[in-house]
Design a protein around this motif. Structure first.
Motif, short mmCIF file in Angstrom:
data_model
loop_
_atom_site.label_atom_id
_atom_site.label_comp_id
_atom_site.label_asym_id
_atom_site.label_seq_id
_atom_site.Cartn_x
_atom_site.Cartn_y
_atom_site.Cartn_z
N UNK A 37 0.87 -1.47 0.01
CA UNK A 37 -0.26 -0.05 0.09
C UNK A 37 0.95 1.24 -0.05
N UNK A 38 1.62 1.17 0.92
CA UNK A 38 2.95 2.70 0.46
C UNK A 38 3.44 2.38 -0.74
N UNK A 39 3.54 1.06 -1.12
CA UNK A 39 4.74 1.81 -2.48
C UNK A 39 3.59 2.08 -3.60
N UNK A 40 2.28 1.65 -3.41
CA UNK A 40 1.25 1.63 -4.18
C UNK A 40 0.90 3.85 -4.05
N UNK A 44 1.64 6.09 -6.98
CA UNK A 44 0.62 7.36 -7.02
C UNK A 44 1.09 9.18 -6.94
N UNK A 45 2.14 9.35 -6.26
CA UNK A 45 2.42 9.93 -5.71
C UNK A 45 2.86 10.85 -7.11
N UNK A 46 3.92 9.76 -7.80
CA UNK A 46 5.12 9.70 -8.39
C UNK A 46 4.94 10.38 -9.60
N UNK A 47 3.47 9.17 -10.10
CA UNK A 47 2.55 9.71 -11.53
C UNK A 47 1.94 11.12 -11.41
#
Length: 101
Positions: A37-40, A44-47
């Motif tokens: 979840x943290x990686x996702x 999302x933040x990077x995207x």
């Protein structure tokens, strides 16, 4: 009776062991899920950040294209002015030549 009690205790011990294993597996699964979840969220933040950068780059490219088009129009206008000046100079030279003749 003793063998039944021993069997029940062994079964209870096995059950406790299985419960502990299940609890450990559940904790590991929860930790992996939280990590995923943290990686996702990071993805999302990077995207979102990359999307914003792409939108800014697109806006810059659009502005550059508009500026280039405006510059091309100015160059065309300047070339037209040069041709008009040359034509005027030729006309004056021809008139001057006729007057001398």
């Amino acid at each position: 009776l003793r063998s039944s009690q021993a069997a029940a205790e062994a079964a209870a011990a096995a059950s406790r062991s299985e419960a502990a294993d299940a609890k450990a597996a559940t904790a590991e699964c929860k930790a992996r899920l939280e990590s995923a979840a943290a990686e996702a969220e990071q993805a999302r933040s990077d995207a979102n950040r990359l999307t914003a950068e792409l939108q800014r780059a697109l806006a810059d490219a659009t502005e550059a294209r508009e500026l280039a088009a405006a510059a091309a129009r100015r160059v065309a206008e300047a070339e037209k002015c040069v041709e008009e000046v040359k034509a005027g100079a030729r006309q004056r030279a021809e008139e001057s030549s006729r007057q001398r003749a």
